[in-house]
Design an enzyme around this catalytic site. Structure first.
Site, mmCIF file in Angstrom:
data_model
loop_
_atom_site.group_PDB
_atom_site.id
_atom_site.type_symbol
_atom_site.label_atom_id
_atom_site.label_comp_id
_atom_site.label_asym_id
_atom_site.label_seq_id
_atom_site.Cartn_x
_atom_site.Cartn_y
_atom_site.Cartn_z
ATOM 1 N N ARG A 33 0.819 -1.204 0.000
ATOM 2 C CA ARG A 33 0.000 0.000 0.000
ATOM 3 C C ARG A 33 0.857 1.260 0.000
ATOM 4 N NH1 ARG A 33 -4.246 -1.108 4.931
ATOM 5 N NH2 ARG A 33 -5.038 -3.151 4.229
ATOM 6 N N SER A 42 -8.049 6.043 6.240
ATOM 7 C CA SER A 42 -8.240 5.427 4.922
ATOM 8 C C SER A 42 -9.307 4.337 4.994
ATOM 9 C CB SER A 42 -6.932 4.831 4.411
ATOM 10 O OG SER A 42 -5.947 5.839 4.270
ATOM 11 N N SER A 44 -11.340 0.882 3.233
ATOM 12 C CA SER A 44 -11.022 -0.331 2.476
ATOM 13 C C SER A 44 -11.235 -0.089 0.986
ATOM 14 C CB SER A 44 -11.895 -1.504 2.952
ATOM 15 O OG SER A 44 -11.638 -1.790 4.306
ATOM 16 N N ARG A 71 -28.619 -18.757 -11.919
ATOM 17 C CA ARG A 71 -28.491 -19.188 -10.532
ATOM 18 C C ARG A 71 -29.852 -19.626 -9.993
ATOM 19 N NH1 ARG A 71 -29.014 -17.180 -5.354
ATOM 20 N NH2 ARG A 71 -27.427 -17.878 -3.873
#
Length: 317
Positions: A33, A42, A44, A71
């Site tokens: 990172r 910060s 995700s 599905r």
């Protein structure tokens, strides 16, 4: 439903040297990172977006057991089979010469869920325990459903006593709870036959009154009731699994052992209790017949419910 994927690579996102070292030691690739997305504030999302900019994905990960465009609902999914290692059948040549447990022509046996228990880790034990408690050690038992019942009069419908009067008349006492139990079975289209014994002094007149009062056929049997009852069972094209029997003395033991459902009053001798599949809490002439009738009808309801549950399970799961 669980989709299974095959991943070409696994990445660990970090700004820590030791975490990077451990990740690589386990075969993972590392995204280092930047300072901009390594702040306490910060998110995700920011880290994922940076990874995507630096590592553009040229392929789409696909599940190899599921088509997302088609599905099915979980209820419409047939499920998947997995090996549980319960048993293997093979030939000696494969084991000794080739070292193969499986090979050549292979077939499988689909086990019912109640039989299939795979214990690999500690959390599997509670699952196994609950299946045993619900289905027993040998899978779900099918409750017996009977169509014909034999019940001894003396010791079951009565206390075993006959009252004698000076006038020569005889009298027996029958509990109304027991006659209600008989009617409950008759309402379910079950034939109930009352048995008097040649060893008892129940007169024909008393037998006739019993038949009139209960709507049951009353027959006299010998020292071994089985000899007299076997032709009746065969005549109706039934097996003994289709028969319920209630007795109270040693001459009833053979029939108690054979019958699909059998019971004795709570005051029966121990040797007779040991031969029966159900022991009533009530004594003879004190509601034991009613109690056994309720037990028989409960088994019938369980069987009906089990058949319905199996139909639902097979259709929807």
């Amino acid at each position: 439903m669980t989709a299974r994927f095959h991943f070409l690579s696994i990445w660990v996102s970090t700004d820590h040297d030791e975490i990077e070292q451990v990740a690589k030691s386990w075969g993972a690739q590392v995204h280092r990172r930047s300072l901009e997305v390594s702040k306490d504030s910060s998110s995700s999302l920011e880290t994922i977006q940076e990874f995507m900019r630096l590592n553009p994905a040229g392929e789409v990960t696909k599940a190899f057991n599921l088509d997302p465009a088609h599905r099915p609902r979980r209820q419409d999914w047939d499920g998947e089979l997995c090996e549980n290692g319960s048993f293997y059948f093979t030939v000696k040549d494969s084991l000794v010469n080739e070292g193969l447990l499986q090979g050549g022509k292979v077939a499988y046996y689909e086990m019912l869920p109640e039989f299939s228990v795979d214990i690999d880790v500690d959390i599997d034990w509670p699952v196994a325990e609950q299946r045993v408690l619900r289905y027993g050690y040998f899978g779900r038992a099918t409750p017996e459903v009977v169509r014909l019942m034999f019940c001894k009069v003396s010791g079951c419908l009565t206390e075993g006593r006959i009252l004698l009067y000076k006038s020569g008349e005889e009298m027996v006492s029958i509990n109304t709870r027991d006659t209600t139990g008989i009617r409950m079975l008759q309402k379910e289209a079950m034939e109930v036959v009352l048995l008097t014994s040649k060893l008892d002094s129940v007169t024909q007149s008393l037998a006739d009154k019993l038949a009139e009062r209960t709507g049951c056929k009353v027959i006299s049997v010998g020292e071994e009731p089985l000899n007299d009852l076997r032709p009746m069972v065969e005549q109706r094209k039934l097996g003994w699994k289709d028969v319920a029997y209630m007795g109270s003395d040693t001459q009833d033991i053979s029939c108690l052992n054979l019958a699909g459902l059998s019971a004795v009053p709570g005051d029966a001798p121990v040797v007779v209790i040991n031969a029966a599949k159900y022991t009533c809490h009530s004594a003879g002439g004190m509601g034991a017949m009613r109690e056994f009738a309720e037990h028989i009808l409960l088994q019938k309801e369980k069987a009906k419910s089990q058949m319905e549950q199996q139909r639902i399970d097979r259709k929807n799961f």
